[in-house]
Structure formats: C-alpha cells, structure tokens
Design a protein around this motif. Structure first.
Motif, PDB file in Angstrom:
ATOM      1  N   UNK A   1      42.161  -4.154  67.681  1.00  0.00           N
ATOM      2  CA  UNK A   1      41.519  -4.185  69.120  1.00  0.00           C
ATOM      3  C   UNK A   1      41.042  -5.497  69.153  1.00  0.00           C
ATOM      4  N   UNK A   2      40.687  -6.459  68.492  1.00  0.00           N
ATOM      5  CA  UNK A   2      40.524  -7.874  68.661  1.00  0.00           C
ATOM      6  C   UNK A   2      41.626  -8.698  68.965  1.00  0.00           C
ATOM      7  N   UNK A   3      42.593  -8.322  68.231  1.00  0.00           N
ATOM      8  CA  UNK A   3      43.829  -9.039  68.537  1.00  0.00           C
ATOM      9  C   UNK A   3      44.698  -8.890  69.822  1.00  0.00           C
ATOM     10  N   UNK A   4      44.703  -7.485  70.116  1.00  0.00           N
ATOM     11  CA  UNK A   4      45.591  -7.085  71.095  1.00  0.00           C
ATOM     12  C   UNK A   4      44.641  -6.458  72.305  1.00  0.00           C
ATOM     13  N   UNK A   5      43.550  -6.318  72.126  1.00  0.00           N
ATOM     14  CA  UNK A   5      42.746  -5.607  73.188  1.00  0.00           C
ATOM     15  C   UNK A   5      42.328  -6.253  74.382  1.00  0.00           C
ATOM     16  N   UNK A   6      42.703  -5.918  75.560  1.00  0.00           N
ATOM     17  CA  UNK A   6      42.227  -6.508  76.857  1.00  0.00           C
ATOM     18  C   UNK A   6      41.768  -5.651  77.593  1.00  0.00           C
ATOM     19  N   UNK A   7      40.662  -6.201  78.543  1.00  0.00           N
ATOM     20  CA  UNK A   7      40.063  -5.104  79.413  1.00  0.00           C
ATOM     21  C   UNK A   7      41.214  -4.940  80.580  1.00  0.00           C
ATOM     22  N   UNK A   8      41.087  -3.829  81.320  1.00  0.00           N
ATOM     23  CA  UNK A   8      41.742  -3.352  82.525  1.00  0.00           C
ATOM     24  C   UNK A   8      41.863  -4.592  83.490  1.00  0.00           C
ATOM     25  N   UNK A   9      40.550  -5.026  83.626  1.00  0.00           N
ATOM     26  CA  UNK A   9      40.127  -6.209  84.681  1.00  0.00           C
ATOM     27  C   UNK A   9      41.217  -7.504  84.211  1.00  0.00           C
ATOM     28  N   UNK A  10      41.095  -7.915  82.857  1.00  0.00           N
ATOM     29  CA  UNK A  10      41.834  -9.112  82.592  1.00  0.00           C
ATOM     30  C   UNK A  10      43.288  -8.775  82.842  1.00  0.00           C
TER      31      UNK A  10
END
Length: 59
Positions: free
Chosen positions: A28-37
């Motif tokens: 989650x830290x490595x690949x996670x991005x928010x929808x806004x990002x």
C-alpha cells in the motif's frame, strides 16, 4: 513458560495472517495512490501532450 498449552495450528495461521498484513501494508505504501493523485497525473500528462502537439511543425 506459559501455564496454558497453545494450539499450534492457530499459532501458525496467526503468524501467516500477520505476515500477509505486513506485506499488504508495504504494498500500500509502495503502490498506493489516491484517486485525486491519479487524476492529477492524468491531467498533467494530457497538458504535456497538448503542449507538444501545439509545437508540431506542419509539413
């Protein structure tokens, strides 16, 4: 030592769950991005493409 016996199957499953949770948190830290990002990156790429297309020479 503890005075209560432990269930080895339960301990094994709990250890596996803990390892899976750690791996999920790491991903989650490595690949996670928010929808806004994601949307901001998409908009920036569209602006860059439009800017390059605007500088294209007509032949």
């Amino acid at each position: 030592m503890t005075d209560k016996p432990i269930n080895l199957g339960r301990a094994r499953k709990e250890r596996a769950r803990r390892a899976a949770k750690e791996k999920a948190d790491e991903n989650a830290v490595r690949f996670g991005r928010t929808k806004a990002q994601k949307e901001a990156e998409h908009a920036e790429a569209a602006r860059a493409k439009a800017r390059l297309d605007g500088h294209e020479r007509d032949t």
